[in-house]
Design an enzyme around this catalytic site. Sequence first.
Site, PDB file in Angstrom:
ATOM      1  N   HIS A   1      69.649  15.864  55.660  1.00 24.64           N
ATOM      2  CA  HIS A   1      70.514  17.042  55.745  1.00 24.64           C
ATOM      3  C   HIS A   1      71.269  16.980  57.065  1.00 24.64           C
ATOM      4  O   HIS A   1      70.675  16.722  58.114  1.00 24.64           O
ATOM      5  CB  HIS A   1      69.622  18.286  55.649  1.00 24.64           C
TER       6      HIS A   1
ATOM      7  N   TYR B   1      75.838  26.628  57.620  1.00 24.19           N
ATOM      8  CA  TYR B   1      75.244  27.649  58.480  1.00 24.19           C
ATOM      9  C   TYR B   1      75.531  27.285  59.935  1.00 24.19           C
ATOM     10  O   TYR B   1      75.828  26.126  60.260  1.00 24.19           O
ATOM     11  CB  TYR B   1      73.745  27.811  58.231  1.00 24.19           C
TER      12      TYR B   1
ATOM     13  N   TYR C   1      48.276  28.269  14.182  1.00 24.18           N
ATOM     14  CA  TYR C   1      48.186  27.019  14.936  1.00 24.18           C
ATOM     15  C   TYR C   1      47.878  25.880  13.977  1.00 24.18           C
ATOM     16  O   TYR C   1      46.991  25.999  13.131  1.00 24.18           O
ATOM     17  CB  TYR C   1      47.081  27.103  15.990  1.00 24.18           C
TER      18      TYR C   1
ATOM     19  N   LEU D   1      66.459  28.672  61.817  1.00 22.98           N
ATOM     20  CA  LEU D   1      67.021  29.899  61.266  1.00 22.98           C
ATOM     21  C   LEU D   1      65.977  30.610  60.409  1.00 22.98           C
ATOM     22  O   LEU D   1      65.393  29.997  59.510  1.00 22.98           O
ATOM     23  CB  LEU D   1      68.255  29.600  60.410  1.00 22.98           C
TER      24      LEU D   1
ATOM     25  N   GLY E   1      44.057  30.910  25.232  1.00 23.62           N
ATOM     26  CA  GLY E   1      45.485  30.935  25.511  1.00 23.62           C
ATOM     27  C   GLY E   1      45.699  31.314  26.957  1.00 23.62           C
ATOM     28  O   GLY E   1      45.399  32.445  27.363  1.00 23.62           O
TER      29      GLY E   1
ATOM     30  N   THR F   1      60.903  28.958  58.389  1.00 26.96           N
ATOM     31  CA  THR F   1      61.044  30.366  57.988  1.00 26.96           C
ATOM     32  C   THR F   1      59.746  30.954  57.456  1.00 26.96           C
ATOM     33  O   THR F   1      59.423  32.111  57.734  1.00 26.96           O
ATOM     34  CB  THR F   1      62.134  30.486  56.904  1.00 26.96           C
TER      35      THR F   1
ATOM     36  N   ASP G   1      46.053  36.446  32.749  1.00 28.54           N
ATOM     37  CA  ASP G   1      45.457  37.053  31.560  1.00 28.54           C
ATOM     38  C   ASP G   1      45.360  35.989  30.470  1.00 28.54           C
ATOM     39  O   ASP G   1      46.234  35.144  30.335  1.00 28.54           O
ATOM     40  CB  ASP G   1      46.235  38.279  31.090  1.00 28.54           C
TER      41      ASP G   1
ATOM     42  N   ASP H   1      47.972  13.762  64.253  1.00 27.43           N
ATOM     43  CA  ASP H   1      49.358  13.420  63.946  1.00 27.43           C
ATOM     44  C   ASP H   1      49.642  11.996  64.385  1.00 27.43           C
ATOM     45  O   ASP H   1      49.146  11.552  65.429  1.00 27.43           O
ATOM     46  CB  ASP H   1      50.327  14.383  64.635  1.00 27.43           C
TER      47      ASP H   1
END
Length: 832
Positions: A226, A260, A659, A52, A565, A362, A551, A35
């Site tokens: 924020h 909050y 197509y 929170l 596809g 969280t 799929d 870091d």
Amino acid sequence: MSTTPRVVVIGAGIVGANLADELTERGWSDVTVLDAGPLPLPGGSTSHAPGLVFQTNASKTMAEFAQYTVRKLSSLDVDGAWCFNPVGGLEVATTPERLHDLQRKIGWAQSWGVEGARLVDPDEVVRLHPLVDRERVLGGLHVATDGLAKATRTVVALQRRAEARGARFVGSTKVTGVEHEHGRVTGVRTPTGVVPADVVVSCAGFWGPAVGDLVGMTVPLLPLAHQYARTGQVAALRGRNTEAAEAGLPILRHQDADLYFREHGDRLGIGSYAHRPMPVNLADLDDSAGATPESMPSMLPFTEEDFAPSWADAVALLPGLADTKVEEAFNGIFSFTPDGGSLVGESPDVRGFFIAEAVWVTHSAGVARAVAQLLVDGGTDTDLHELEVSRFEAVQTTPEFVSETSQQNFVEIYDVLHPLQPRTSPRGLRLSPFHAREVELGAVFTEGGGWERPLWYEANAALLPEVPDAWREPEREPWAAQFHSPVVAVEAWKTRTAVALYDMTPLRRVRVDGPGALALLQRLTTNQLDRKVGSVTYTLALEAAGGVRSDWTVARLAADEFQVGVNTGTDEDLLRRAAREQREEHPELGWVDVRDVTGGTCCVGVWGPLARELVEPLTRDDVSHRGFRYFGARRIVVAGIPVTALRVSYVGELGWELYASAENGAALWDALFAAGQPLGVVAAGRAAFSSLRLEKGYRLSGGDVTSEHQPPEAGLEFAVKLDKGDFVGRDALLAAAGTPPARRLCALTVDDRSTVVLGREPVFVAGGADAVGYVTSAAWSHTLGTPIACAWLPAAAAEVGTAVEVEYFGRRVAATVAAEPLVDPGMERLRR
């Protein structure tokens, strides 16, 4: 000497520390965490996060990650001091719309097994949180198992534990480069030298884009500021909390005002999303500055003028704040993405370089656990498709798109959003060649992957008087009526009784060519693809543990030429990686090329019992049933336009996917639409398509079925050929063979024939107290004249005829497990 891979984690915040802990727990001891800031408080978002932890989420994946975070942090402490304080969570409603939404949220909690969730009345809200003005609230959602994470303390606990197992944490060391050779990571460059590495994981948070730049990887993330403020002493909190406990009241969310609250002893912390978005330029930040609790790179000066309206809203909800004031505050930097989700995945160009970014406290432990599983085991217990960084299309990773959409997500973070609500901007980024014609027909568009996708066509409203009563649906209640139109009945009716044109251009298609193409696809998928040229095969791509990753529909156009596809960019990424590995490890198989051809082509679905009557006069080729069999592929000419025709139908009717090259698209559409007028042709949109495919029991990859589910559970065993040879996931399926599935995906019909659920609702055995499953997708069936749904249930409850109940906004709706497919079980309509 260590025999485990050398791992370097960039970022010692709560995600990086969790990852080091998870890796060392699995025996990977050669882990170095770097870091730029000092440890254990390096100065990123973790250092000031309010902590929170609300577990309830619309996403099953994110709810599971939050639940794991609660469990893990609850088991940690630092010298007896808590890392998680289970004070509970309380969301309050001050408007009827929010109260209605809380009923939806408790359904999510029940579906995903979040413990301790209940709806409470205003009196109970005040009992739980005495600071709340009872006259302001209509009710609330209380989750007793939510709580506060002490992020900085948690990092200390995780660092200690990981270091005891062999990990190294090195602070004040800036990463200046990522070394790589022959497309594989080899080390991380720092001012003091290169740290050798076989795997590098960036957990750098809002610094993630800068780290990604070191290997040329775009990280679609925007740092935004924020606001967070702490009040002076609040009289009503005096003496309630010990210094060690710090908080006792539930964490509180007042989402109607984008606020909050959490306790800090006898003071209150207030977070606000009510202000203007404040993007942060990384170039303006000092990423190596020393961090203290009062000053760190991620804490910007507080802008009081932005907070003034929020303070008034806070005092209105919590009148006791009127006798205090804000004493300290800052604008803290957090990460936002174009769709609000986290970013997990490997660089498409440099193997061994992974990211785990835009992860909040969280979900931190859950995401770290999943990344560790991915690295050590090659797969995860929890499905990751919502987090894969490769989920974004190229146009969605541009700086302009990332900036606008991330800021919009900030603005809307606490809004009540309908699951079908499309973004309003940016729009018009990807248009099919049919777009001008669709606009003329009054198409109402949604957006997905940057594509404009018609939901329905207002021109068809003129046909509403002709729709037989049996095909009409009753008026929907206000929530389900949003982003829906009665016109959908016309389009479903015409598809089942005449013919309709569907714009399928946004469906992603990839060309896989070369001598090694068949071997590649055989190894990646479950079905037998070594079939004659002109065959189309529905197949599955599995995880190593046997779960359904995706799929695919594979058309063999020539011996060494396939059109595949797929569903997302993640599928294309899988194909590209596998092709690269095959070229390196098995050059004897020959070259293989993987190309996305979606943007240069277009596709129109021509479906309905009169589809052959529409197409046959426009071509000299044989499109009879015998001449062009179901699940066949041929290159033909339609109205003078070369097309690749696949006789497949995901609405369960006779027809083709046609197509063509994009420049021929408008002419193809015009020819088909004109020729279809005597047959009653209509253009039809995604709303009708979704309803019709559900009637046929066709599974939605990533929605109905994810990597958490094996084919037999999902009713997809028909797409698996265990005798074809080795493929990814085969060993896991063989190991599970003979063991009946404990759960099944099954169809439901709603007994009252009026309530249209939308997905993610909990399902109960009739009269049962606890949810046993959940709805994945749902629609009104115009063919059957009743709402239908797809749901996961325990095998014992999945028997046809079983009475169940779906909880929809707080009320139980009776439903019945039905046999699949609901429409045309003999498949006669497809094989005409």
